[in-house]
Design a protein around this motif. Structure first.
Motif, short mmCIF file in Angstrom:
data_model
loop_
_atom_site.label_atom_id
_atom_site.label_comp_id
_atom_site.label_asym_id
_atom_site.label_seq_id
_atom_site.Cartn_x
_atom_site.Cartn_y
_atom_site.Cartn_z
N SER A 532 28.45 79.22 77.71
CA SER A 532 27.14 79.04 77.07
C SER A 532 26.40 77.79 77.55
O SER A 532 25.41 77.40 76.96
CB SER A 532 27.34 78.95 75.55
OG SER A 532 28.14 77.82 75.24
N TRP A 535 22.82 79.06 79.03
CA TRP A 535 22.19 80.29 78.56
C TRP A 535 20.92 79.98 77.78
O TRP A 535 20.86 79.07 76.98
CB TRP A 535 23.16 81.04 77.65
CG TRP A 535 22.66 82.39 77.21
CD1 TRP A 535 22.83 83.58 77.84
CD2 TRP A 535 21.90 82.67 76.02
NE1 TRP A 535 22.24 84.59 77.15
CE2 TRP A 535 21.65 84.07 76.01
CE3 TRP A 535 21.39 81.89 74.98
CZ2 TRP A 535 20.93 84.70 75.01
CZ3 TRP A 535 20.66 82.53 74.00
CH2 TRP A 535 20.44 83.91 74.00
N LEU A 536 19.89 80.79 78.01
CA LEU A 536 18.64 80.72 77.25
C LEU A 536 18.18 82.12 76.94
O LEU A 536 18.35 83.04 77.76
CB LEU A 536 17.55 79.98 78.03
CG LEU A 536 17.65 78.46 78.12
CD1 LEU A 536 16.54 77.91 79.00
CD2 LEU A 536 17.60 77.82 76.73
N LEU A 561 16.23 77.37 72.09
CA LEU A 561 17.00 78.31 72.90
C LEU A 561 16.11 79.29 73.66
O LEU A 561 16.62 80.21 74.32
CB LEU A 561 17.98 79.09 72.02
CG LEU A 561 19.11 78.26 71.39
CD1 LEU A 561 19.95 79.12 70.44
CD2 LEU A 561 20.00 77.66 72.48
N VAL A 645 24.00 74.59 66.57
CA VAL A 645 23.27 75.21 67.69
C VAL A 645 24.25 75.96 68.58
O VAL A 645 23.98 77.09 69.02
CB VAL A 645 22.53 74.13 68.50
CG1 VAL A 645 21.90 74.74 69.76
CG2 VAL A 645 21.44 73.47 67.64
N GLU A 646 25.42 75.35 68.87
CA GLU A 646 26.40 75.98 69.75
C GLU A 646 26.91 77.29 69.16
O GLU A 646 27.11 78.28 69.87
CB GLU A 646 27.58 75.03 70.00
CG GLU A 646 27.25 73.80 70.82
CD GLU A 646 26.51 72.73 70.04
OE1 GLU A 646 26.44 72.86 68.78
OE2 GLU A 646 25.96 71.81 70.65
N LYS A 649 24.26 79.98 69.34
CA LYS A 649 24.08 80.31 70.76
C LYS A 649 25.17 81.28 71.21
O LYS A 649 24.90 82.25 71.93
CB LYS A 649 24.12 79.01 71.59
CG LYS A 649 23.69 79.16 73.04
CD LYS A 649 23.65 77.78 73.68
CE LYS A 649 23.16 77.86 75.11
NZ LYS A 649 23.13 76.53 75.76
N GLU A 650 26.42 81.04 70.77
CA GLU A 650 27.53 81.94 71.11
C GLU A 650 27.27 83.34 70.55
O GLU A 650 27.52 84.35 71.22
CB GLU A 650 28.85 81.39 70.54
CG GLU A 650 29.43 80.21 71.30
CD GLU A 650 30.09 80.64 72.60
OE1 GLU A 650 30.36 81.85 72.77
OE2 GLU A 650 30.31 79.78 73.46
#
Length: 657
Positions: A532, A535-536, A561, A645-646, A649-650
């Motif tokens: 990750s 990644w966006l 993101l 956020v992480e 995002k995952e």
């Protein structure tokens, strides 16, 4: 027919029948003629005792006229005596004269009258009618006595009657059974010898109760907590009363005691109290679970704002700056708070669960190795792992947390003194009574379960402490939060198991966990790992949440993101935005718990119309709440609040690619 009803009345078409026993033929013929004129029917005449007995054995008659003096063989008294032994037909003696000894013998056969020769017709009729009347009255009396005896023998209470000197005159079979005294042994004995009634002070109260009933002239109830001491020494709890017996003139000439064995009723009452206590405990645990889950959910919503903003802010500051260290501390504190919330959810049986087929023996060995540094060096931890222990379907980290919490608590109970902790596993049959004593409220059926036992030689617990150890926030430790054992109980409950605890102050404590097992191990497929770092996302995203701070924080994170973000403050507004299709959403972040139209209803409506729309369900509760939604085949994921956020995002990478 009523027990008080008369015998069948005789009519001209159904006359009274008479048998004559007379050795003088002329007298017998005269009697027959007179009786026939009176309307009676003579069924036979015998001139000796043997013939009379033979004929009367064959015939059914209403009355026998019996001459006392018969010439051949036995006299009338003997005939009447044998007749009385085998039937209750009334006998009237006929005699011209009799000495005193003969009349005394005749009286022992209980005749129904005497007729003197020569016969006076009015006297003969009166004697016969009186004999028949007396016979009917005695028949009714015998019938009533049989009915009363049958009633006394059939009722479910013990009955003992006495005379005015407290001597027993009657005892029914149930009273015989309870006291241990037979009818023949009890008759004539003092009441207090057969019926020994003791109160809490250990005194025989029978005589005093008898005196009180006689003195008051009314029924005396013996009160509660009375026991009858049977002949073999058993103490039988009873409920009883003693009442005076009055004669026709109203004088008290004895008492009757009516009592019942209360052993079974006391057992039922005790069982009912145990069930009520168990139900109250279960309801209390459920109420605390609902409260804990609600608090955890609301705290997770608040922590979501902290963790998202802190993790997002960290992306804008230099790694070496003081601000970064402050943000890291904020995020770490929020995550520790989230762990406490997860413990509260675990107590409520709603913690995050990832179940797989587990070997408890292997898990126990691994956990024991981790515990060597967590428990006192003076504590001797030993393992006793059973053979052929089947697999269980469980969450590895949660069951490991259960074992660690119990062992660490056991070590702390040793108070840094030398002691032993035994960690034991067994696959065993567990009886209903043992499962009934468990504390989770799952009410497991009797059967085979995997048992995990943690036993220590520590200080044990007082009953008032033992009653509250699973309450959230209850602790006896100065620095404890009181969630360890509460979480243990919730985890065991969420795994379909049960838990019991036995503790004696100064003698140690034993925890036993019972878990259902798997017959066949399930294969576990490892999840994919995503990179990750770079990644966006792209396109439009929608956040539907009733908490304004979460919407603001989520919008900032998703814009960071790469998404263009819209928000909706409740389920109805979110549903309108999605179905209107003014824009094509790449993903929807949907809160599960909202007022009016909640996330579950929104999800179902959207899935019917747009089955391929990616949706991430958010909740301060665990994924238990959305298991059915995630298994419907659509592109759906779940994230538990709070998250960083992480973490989001995952989820987005796994869902959108």
């Amino acid at each position: 027919m009523s027990i008080y009803g008369d015998l069948v009345a005789k009519t001209p078409s159904n006359p009274l029948t008479v048998f004559i026993v007379e050795d003088e033929s002329l007298v017998a013929m005269d009697l027959e003629e007179r009786l026939t004129q009176m309307g009676y029917q003579v069924l036979g005449i015998a001139d000796n005792g043997l013939d009379a007995l033979a004929e009367l054995k064959r015939l059914t008659v209403d009355l026998v006229l019996m001459d006392i003096h018969l010439r051949d063989g036995m006299d009338g008294v003997e005939v009447a005596s044998q007749l009385r032994q085998r039937s209750n037909v009334p006998v009237v003696f006929v005699t011209a004269h009799a000495d005193e000894a003969t009349l005394k013998r005749a009286g022992q056969t209980e005749p129904f009258g005497y007729v003197l020769k020569p016969f006076d017709e009015r006297e003969l009729r009166a004697t016969i009618e009186m004999a028949l009347y007396r016979h009917r009255a005695e028949a009714k009396l015998r019938k009533l006595e049989r009915w009363l005896a049958t009633t006394l023998n059939s009722i479910g209470d013990g009955v003992i009657a006495t005379d005015d000197q407290r001597r027993i005159t009657l005892i029914n079979p149930l009273a015989e059974s309870v006291t241990g005294w037979s009818h023949f042994e009890a008759l004539g004995r003092p009441l207090e010898e057969v019926l020994e009634i003791y109160g809490e002070d250990g005194r025989n109260e029978t005589s005093a109760l008898f005196v009180e009933a006689v003195k008051s002239g009314s029924t005396v109830h013996m009160g509660e907590n009375k026991c009858l001491k049977s002949r073999d020494g058993r103490m039988v709890p009873i409920d009883d009363s003693i009442s005076p017996i009055r004669d026709d003139d109203g004088y008290i000439n004895g008492c009757v005691v009516v009592f019942r064995d209360c052993t079974r009723s006391q057992q039922l009452q005790e069982e009912r109290r145990r069930l009520e206590t168990k139900m109250q405990e279960t309801q209390r645990l459920e109420s605390l679970g609902v409260l804990a889950a609600g608090i955890a959910h609301d705290f997770n919503n608040l922590l979501t704002v902290v963790t998202m903003n802190a993790s997002l802010a960290k992306t804008f500051v230099a790694r070496e700056s003081q601000v970064m260290r402050g943000l890291t501390d904020i995020q770490a504190a929020a995550e520790r708070a989230a762990q406490l919330c997860n413990q509260m959810l675990a107590y409520a049986g709603q913690g995050p669960v990832s179940k797989e087929a587990l070997c408890i023996n292997a898990l126990t060995r691994d956990t024991a190795q981790l515990l060597t540094t967590a428990i006192s060096k003076k504590t001797a931890l030993s393992l006793d792992l059973g053979d052929h222990v089947p697999l269980v379907n469980g969450d590895r980290s949660q069951l490991q947390q259960v074992i660690m919490n119990l062992v660490i608590n056991a070590s702390e109970s040793l108070q840094d003194l030398p002691g032993k902790i035994k960690l034991k596993t067994r696959y065993m049959h567990v009886e209903k009574a043992r499962l009934f004593a468990c504390r989770s409220g799952n009410s497991l059926p009797e059967g085979n379960y995997l048992m995990i036992e943690v036993k220590d030689t520590g200080e044990g617990m007082e009953p008032e402490v033992l009653a509250r150890i699973f309450d959230p926030f209850f602790t006896t430790k100065f620095t404890g939060r009181g969630l360890g054992l509460a979480a243990v109980l919730g985890i065991v409950r969420s795994h379909g198991g049960d838990l019991s605890v036995e503790s004696v102050s100064g003698a140690g404590t034993t925890f036993r966990i019972y878990l259902p097992t798997l017959e066949v191990a399930e294969e576990v497929t490892p999840g994919e790992i995503h990179d990750s770092t770079s990644w966006l996302g792209a396109g439009h995203a929608l956040i539907v949440d009733d908490e304004a701070t979460i919407r603001m924080a989520g919008q900032a994170v998703l814009e960071y993101l790469g998404f263009q973000v819209e928000v909706a403050e409740d389920g109805m507004r979110g549903l309108e935005k999605i179905l209107r299709q003014a824009v094509s959403y790449q993903v929807v972040l949907l809160d599960l718990t909202m007022p009016n139209l909640d996330g579950r209803e929104v999800y179902k409506i959207v899935r019917e119309r747009m089955p391929h729309l990616p949706i991430i369900i958010m909740s301060g509760y665990s994924s238990h709440q959305a298991t059915d939604l995630m298994n419907d085949g659509g592109p759906t994921s779940f994230i538990q609040k709070p998250f960083t956020v992480e973490a989001i995002k995952e989820k987005l990478m796994a869902l959108l690619g």
